[in-house]
Design a protein around this motif. Structure first.
Motif, mmCIF file in Angstrom:
data_model
loop_
_atom_site.group_PDB
_atom_site.id
_atom_site.type_symbol
_atom_site.label_atom_id
_atom_site.label_comp_id
_atom_site.label_asym_id
_atom_site.label_seq_id
_atom_site.Cartn_x
_atom_site.Cartn_y
_atom_site.Cartn_z
ATOM 1 N N VAL A 1 0.843 -1.205 -0.067
ATOM 2 C CA VAL A 1 -0.001 -0.120 -0.009
ATOM 3 C C VAL A 1 0.817 1.137 0.081
ATOM 4 C CG1 VAL A 1 -1.871 1.133 1.217
ATOM 5 C CG2 VAL A 1 -1.837 -1.119 1.288
ATOM 6 N N ARG A 2 0.843 2.146 -0.986
ATOM 7 C CA ARG A 2 1.391 3.329 -1.079
ATOM 8 C C ARG A 2 0.566 4.394 -0.162
ATOM 9 N NH1 ARG A 2 5.294 5.537 -3.748
ATOM 10 N NH2 ARG A 2 5.537 3.895 -5.356
ATOM 11 N N ILE A 3 1.230 5.184 0.721
ATOM 12 C CA ILE A 3 0.634 6.205 1.292
ATOM 13 C C ILE A 3 0.608 7.612 0.078
ATOM 14 C CG2 ILE A 3 0.743 7.826 3.102
ATOM 15 C CD1 ILE A 3 2.031 5.597 4.980
ATOM 16 N N GLY A 4 -0.563 8.018 -0.074
ATOM 17 C CA GLY A 4 -0.858 9.089 -1.009
ATOM 18 C C GLY A 4 -0.649 10.454 -0.431
ATOM 19 N N LEU A 5 -0.585 10.447 0.808
ATOM 20 C CA LEU A 5 -0.240 11.666 1.428
ATOM 21 C C LEU A 5 1.262 11.973 1.481
ATOM 22 C CD1 LEU A 5 -1.264 14.276 3.032
ATOM 23 C CD2 LEU A 5 -0.812 13.040 4.943
ATOM 24 N N GLN A 6 1.578 12.640 1.014
ATOM 25 C CA GLN A 6 3.237 12.888 0.770
ATOM 26 C C GLN A 6 3.698 13.898 1.609
ATOM 27 O OE1 GLN A 6 4.733 13.499 -3.413
ATOM 28 N NE2 GLN A 6 3.755 11.626 -4.083
ATOM 29 N N LEU A 7 4.413 13.469 2.569
ATOM 30 C CA LEU A 7 5.128 14.458 3.705
ATOM 31 C C LEU A 7 6.374 14.297 3.774
ATOM 32 C CD1 LEU A 7 2.730 13.455 6.787
ATOM 33 C CD2 LEU A 7 2.462 15.422 5.107
ATOM 34 N N ALA A 8 7.305 15.481 4.126
ATOM 35 C CA ALA A 8 8.630 15.559 4.246
ATOM 36 C C ALA A 8 8.819 14.825 5.540
ATOM 37 C CB ALA A 8 9.201 16.854 4.150
ATOM 38 N N GLN A 9 10.067 14.361 5.725
ATOM 39 C CA GLN A 9 10.197 13.642 7.173
ATOM 40 C C GLN A 9 9.862 14.834 8.257
ATOM 41 O OE1 GLN A 9 13.814 11.591 7.543
ATOM 42 N NE2 GLN A 9 13.123 10.070 5.961
ATOM 43 N N GLU A 10 10.433 15.976 7.982
ATOM 44 C CA GLU A 10 10.197 16.876 9.156
ATOM 45 C C GLU A 10 8.761 17.062 9.282
ATOM 46 O OE1 GLU A 10 10.686 20.036 11.952
ATOM 47 O OE2 GLU A 10 12.173 18.590 10.778
ATOM 48 N N GLU A 11 7.943 17.016 8.397
ATOM 49 C CA GLU A 11 6.355 17.236 8.706
ATOM 50 C C GLU A 11 5.866 15.880 9.369
ATOM 51 O OE1 GLU A 11 4.941 19.722 4.818
ATOM 52 O OE2 GLU A 11 5.529 17.717 4.469
ATOM 53 N N LEU A 12 6.348 14.827 9.255
ATOM 54 C CA LEU A 12 6.150 13.542 9.686
ATOM 55 C C LEU A 12 6.486 13.471 11.205
ATOM 56 C CD1 LEU A 12 4.641 10.668 9.578
ATOM 57 C CD2 LEU A 12 6.815 9.908 8.740
ATOM 58 N N ALA A 13 7.594 14.154 11.332
ATOM 59 C CA ALA A 13 8.341 14.339 12.752
ATOM 60 C C ALA A 13 7.293 15.338 13.628
ATOM 61 C CB ALA A 13 9.685 14.738 12.744
ATOM 62 N N GLN A 14 6.840 16.214 13.094
ATOM 63 C CA GLN A 14 5.948 17.198 13.887
ATOM 64 C C GLN A 14 4.508 16.392 14.197
ATOM 65 O OE1 GLN A 14 5.135 20.416 11.330
ATOM 66 N NE2 GLN A 14 7.300 21.093 11.335
ATOM 67 N N LEU A 15 4.058 15.470 13.526
ATOM 68 C CA LEU A 15 2.866 14.873 13.886
ATOM 69 C C LEU A 15 3.039 13.770 15.113
ATOM 70 C CD1 LEU A 15 1.217 14.059 10.339
ATOM 71 C CD2 LEU A 15 0.959 15.614 12.036
ATOM 72 N N VAL A 16 4.409 13.317 15.175
ATOM 73 C CA VAL A 16 4.769 12.328 16.463
ATOM 74 C C VAL A 16 5.430 12.893 17.374
ATOM 75 C CG1 VAL A 16 4.387 10.393 14.850
ATOM 76 C CG2 VAL A 16 6.681 11.342 15.083
ATOM 77 N N GLY A 17 5.722 14.184 17.340
ATOM 78 C CA GLY A 17 6.470 14.666 18.484
ATOM 79 C C GLY A 17 7.806 14.343 18.436
ATOM 80 N N ALA A 18 8.541 14.492 17.590
ATOM 81 C CA ALA A 18 9.890 14.103 17.754
ATOM 82 C C ALA A 18 10.750 14.952 16.546
ATOM 83 C CB ALA A 18 10.081 12.387 17.179
ATOM 84 N N SER A 19 12.034 14.747 16.664
ATOM 85 C CA SER A 19 12.944 15.223 15.702
ATOM 86 C C SER A 19 12.975 14.546 14.308
ATOM 87 C CB SER A 19 14.400 15.471 16.127
ATOM 88 O OG SER A 19 14.871 14.013 16.498
ATOM 89 N N ARG A 20 13.352 15.130 13.367
ATOM 90 C CA ARG A 20 13.414 14.626 11.844
ATOM 91 C C ARG A 20 14.702 13.333 11.932
ATOM 92 N NH1 ARG A 20 16.312 14.182 7.935
ATOM 93 N NH2 ARG A 20 18.168 15.432 8.764
ATOM 94 N N GLN A 21 15.548 13.910 12.543
ATOM 95 C CA GLN A 21 16.643 12.817 12.762
ATOM 96 C C GLN A 21 16.182 11.542 13.296
ATOM 97 O OE1 GLN A 21 16.859 15.910 13.637
ATOM 98 N NE2 GLN A 21 18.410 16.706 12.219
ATOM 99 N N ARG A 22 15.645 11.432 14.479
ATOM 100 C CA ARG A 22 14.997 10.208 15.213
ATOM 101 C C ARG A 22 13.937 9.578 14.377
ATOM 102 N NH1 ARG A 22 12.927 10.730 20.727
ATOM 103 N NH2 ARG A 22 13.171 8.381 20.643
ATOM 104 N N VAL A 23 13.057 10.478 13.650
ATOM 105 C CA VAL A 23 12.136 9.740 12.748
ATOM 106 C C VAL A 23 12.756 9.024 11.320
ATOM 107 C CG1 VAL A 23 10.254 10.434 10.909
ATOM 108 C CG2 VAL A 23 10.023 11.255 13.502
ATOM 109 N N ASN A 24 13.931 9.796 11.084
ATOM 110 C CA ASN A 24 14.512 9.269 9.856
ATOM 111 C C ASN A 24 15.307 7.721 10.414
ATOM 112 O OD1 ASN A 24 17.529 8.809 8.602
ATOM 113 N ND2 ASN A 24 16.064 9.471 7.140
ATOM 114 N N GLN A 25 15.624 7.608 11.650
ATOM 115 C CA GLN A 25 16.331 6.435 12.108
ATOM 116 C C GLN A 25 15.363 5.533 12.192
ATOM 117 O OE1 GLN A 25 18.083 7.710 15.946
ATOM 118 N NE2 GLN A 25 19.582 8.807 14.762
ATOM 119 N N GLU A 26 13.984 5.816 12.711
ATOM 120 C CA GLU A 26 12.998 4.627 12.793
ATOM 121 C C GLU A 26 12.486 4.248 11.469
ATOM 122 O OE1 GLU A 26 12.357 3.296 15.609
ATOM 123 O OE2 GLU A 26 12.951 4.613 17.020
ATOM 124 N N LEU A 27 12.434 5.272 10.655
ATOM 125 C CA LEU A 27 11.804 4.436 9.283
ATOM 126 C C LEU A 27 13.080 3.816 8.718
ATOM 127 C CD1 LEU A 27 10.784 8.033 7.718
ATOM 128 C CD2 LEU A 27 9.072 5.975 8.355
#
Length: 249
Positions: free
Chosen positions: A191-217
């Motif tokens: 399944v492709r997620i149609g909502l295209q978010l930058a990692q910074e935007e995704l990080a804001q939604l989960v209350g974390a830094s972009r770097q930590r979200v990048n590591q988890e992804l």
């Protein structure tokens, strides 16, 4: 500047197309309304179409319209004292919003922008009041809608305080699969997620830094739960994501 009440029908096609109408009519909350109420809402509403990043309604402006996303996504955001834009949430097609200000008379508490090419269904305050006077069921329906939002908000607060980032991120991706998922062209089981978010935007939604979200992804990608592509995220194994989302440590 908010949506103008008077709009140019030459610039905006004043009716929903088939795909947009399906998104509105297919929403669980909207489809629970009586046929006559749904008919009157659609009959009195008008359509505005926005390009990516275009302002829909500004913080501090009076709430003059009841709105629904019919295509694309609506980003609700605020600006910090340092001037940084922070995304609070993204509303998917079928989601109704902006009704709180119509009830309490207060001004908008945040900015709303189009994320991608976005279609918004708009009902002016006068017509909203007219429908309330004609259809008493809308009061109860809006109470149910508010209750659903409050439950979601409490769940979000609980997740932020009780779950590790890895679980919060997995839950956010599962939400995006439900709201924006489309079959992958390379593998129908993915399944492709149609909502295209930058990692910074995704990080804001989960209350974390972009770097930590990048590591988890990257960790989820190594575990073959997701695949990160230039066009966005592809979920390979939803069951694996659910296991991650349920983990408390």
């Amino acid at each position: 500047m908010s949506i103008p009440y008077d709009y140019d029908e030459e610039d905006d096609e004043p009716v929903l197309n088939a795909q947009e109408r399906k998104a509105i009519s297919g929403d669980r909350w909207f489809s629970s309304l009586s046929p006559s109420l749904r008919h009157d809402i659609l009959r009195l509403a008008f359509v505005r179409r926005f390009t990516d990043g275009q302002l829909i309604a500004a913080r501090g402006d009076p709430a003059e319209h009841w709105l629904a996303c019919a295509k694309g996504a609506v980003r609700m955001s605020s600006v910090t004292v340092s001037g940084k834009l922070v995304a609070l949430t993204y509303l998917e097609p079928g989601a109704w919003f902006n009704d709180v200000g119509l009830f309490d008379g207060q001004r908008n508490t945040h900015d709303t922008y189009a994320h991608g090419d976005t279609t918004v269904l708009c009902l002016a305050r006068a017509d909203f009041d007219k429908i309330l006077a004609t259809h008493a069921e809308l009061y109860d329906a809006l109470l149910r809608l508010q209750a659903r939002r409050i439950r979601a908000l409490f769940g979000l607060v609980e997740d932020l305080n009780a779950l590790p980032l890895r679980a919060r991120l997995a839950r956010q991706l599962l939400h995006q699969v439900r709201a924006y998922g489309v079959p992958s062209l390379t593998d129908a089981s993915h399944v492709r997620i149609g909502l295209q978010l930058a990692q910074e935007e995704l990080a804001q939604l989960v209350g974390a830094s972009r770097q930590r979200v990048n590591q988890e992804l990257k960790a989820m990608e190594r575990e073959n739960a997701i695949r990160v592509e230039a066009e966005g995220l592809v979920v390979i194994d939803r069951a694996a994501l659910r296991r991650i989302s349920d983990a408390t440590e």
